[in-house]
Design a protein around this motif. Structure first.
Motif, short mmCIF file in Angstrom:
data_model
loop_
_atom_site.label_atom_id
_atom_site.label_comp_id
_atom_site.label_asym_id
_atom_site.label_seq_id
_atom_site.Cartn_x
_atom_site.Cartn_y
_atom_site.Cartn_z
N LEU A 11 1.43 -37.28 13.41
CA LEU A 11 2.26 -37.63 14.57
C LEU A 11 2.75 -36.41 15.34
N GLY A 12 2.45 -35.21 14.82
CA GLY A 12 2.80 -34.00 15.56
C GLY A 12 3.78 -33.08 14.88
N TYR A 13 4.40 -33.53 13.79
CA TYR A 13 5.36 -32.69 13.08
C TYR A 13 4.66 -31.59 12.30
N GLY A 36 5.43 -45.52 13.74
CA GLY A 36 6.06 -44.22 13.88
C GLY A 36 5.86 -43.64 15.27
N ALA A 37 4.65 -43.78 15.79
CA ALA A 37 4.37 -43.27 17.13
C ALA A 37 5.21 -43.97 18.19
N LYS A 38 5.29 -45.30 18.07
CA LYS A 38 6.09 -46.07 19.03
C LYS A 38 7.56 -45.68 18.95
N LEU A 39 8.08 -45.49 17.74
CA LEU A 39 9.48 -45.12 17.58
C LEU A 39 9.76 -43.74 18.18
N PHE A 44 5.88 -32.92 20.45
CA PHE A 44 5.18 -34.20 20.53
C PHE A 44 4.28 -34.30 21.76
N GLU A 45 3.16 -35.00 21.57
CA GLU A 45 2.20 -35.24 22.65
C GLU A 45 2.19 -36.73 22.96
N PRO A 46 2.89 -37.15 24.02
CA PRO A 46 3.02 -38.59 24.31
C PRO A 46 1.70 -39.34 24.40
N LEU A 105 0.40 -40.05 21.01
CA LEU A 105 1.20 -41.08 20.36
C LEU A 105 0.89 -42.47 20.93
N ILE A 106 0.72 -42.56 22.22
CA ILE A 106 0.35 -43.84 22.84
C ILE A 106 -0.98 -44.33 22.27
N GLY A 107 -1.90 -43.40 22.07
CA GLY A 107 -3.19 -43.77 21.48
C GLY A 107 -3.04 -44.38 20.10
N PHE A 108 -2.13 -43.85 19.30
CA PHE A 108 -1.90 -44.40 17.97
C PHE A 108 -1.33 -45.82 18.06
#
Length: 265
Positions: free
Chosen positions: A251-253, A221-224, A124-126, A129-132
């Motif tokens: 989301l990175g998966y 999903g990104a927040k979770l 995962f790239e935090p 994810l924050i951007g999403f």
């Protein structure tokens, strides 16, 4: 499910007239599911959620793990266990179980495909994810599931599975984790722990039909995932269709493999 061979978590059970503790048979049951990389199976065998039904033998030759809407079959294909399937989604361990399920249940089921997603803790790239989480449309906000939100999502068909595997809010608050997108104060999309296991959760994502294609599921999903990373939990993902695979990949998966399941009609 009512059965003399049902092993409830933390319970004393009766099998073939002898009283035994669940702990006495856990290793015997776990052997049947050895190597199955499915967190819902882990959740049950670790004692968090769900129950097991065996063929009544000692040691058991076949068993089903029942958790939420899923029933996982392992060991030697057993007609009685298939007829006792305790959930609407039947997941076979191998082709032999597939053939037995089709033979026993015939036209009462239909076969479909799910997609496993690789479990990669470092993927995962935090910042991405924050951007999403920040990309949702104006007029929407993300919020962690509290008591009021829990009561709202559990009372609606589209969102019930976000919290349905927990007995009540206190149980969800103690063991679960979830986030929703609010519009005018009401949940319209969400991502949460469908089930839990030691060290992680199995993600459930749902969006109210009229609010789809707005990036809300991706934001939730990104927040979770970010919340899981902060808490040292792994956010496991299993996709029910290719749209879910595509969202997971955003989301990175990474996609792993497809596998068959049977749905009760």
């Amino acid at each position: 499910m009512a059965s003399d061979d049902a092993v409830g978590i933390g319970e004393e059970v009766k099998r073939n007239g002898d009283r035994v503790q669940v702990g006495d048979v856990k290793d015997e049951i776990s052997v049947l599911f050895d190597g199955w990389e499915e967190t819902m199976v882990w959740s049950c065998l670790q004692g968090h959620m769900g129950h097991v039904v065996t063929d009544g033998k000692r040691p058991p030759k076949a068993a089903q793990v029942v958790i939420g809407d899923f029933c996982f079959f392992a060991g030697q294909p057993d007609e009685k266990l298939i007829r006792q399937a305790g959930a609407p989604i039947l997941t076979p361990q191998n082709e032999a179980w597939c053939q037995k399920i089709e033979q026993v249940l015939g036209g009462r089921i239909y076969k479909t495909t799910r997609y496993s997603i690789k479990k990669e803790p470092e993927v995962f790239e935090p910042q991405r994810l924050i951007g999403f989480t920040k990309a949702i449309p104006q007029g929407y906000e993300l919020k962690m599931i509290d008591r009021d939100i829990y009561n709202s999502v559990i009372g609606q068909e589209w969102s019930r599975d976000l919290c349905s595997q927990f007995e009540e809010f206190e149980d969800f608050y103690e063991r679960g984790l979830g986030v929703v997108a609010l519009h005018k104060g009401s949940p319209v999309s969400g991502a949460s722990s469908y089930t839990i296991y030691s060290g992680g959760i199995e993600i459930e994502i749902d969006t109210k039909p009229e609010f789809r294609r707005k990036g809300l599921a991706r934001a939730c999903g990104a927040k979770l995932i970010l919340e899981c990373l902060d808490r040292g939990l792994y956010p496991s993902w299993d996709a029910h269709d290719l749209r879910s695979v595509a969202l997971a990949e955003q989301l990175g998966y990474h996609r792993n493999a497809e596998y068959p399941v049977y749905m009760k009609q």
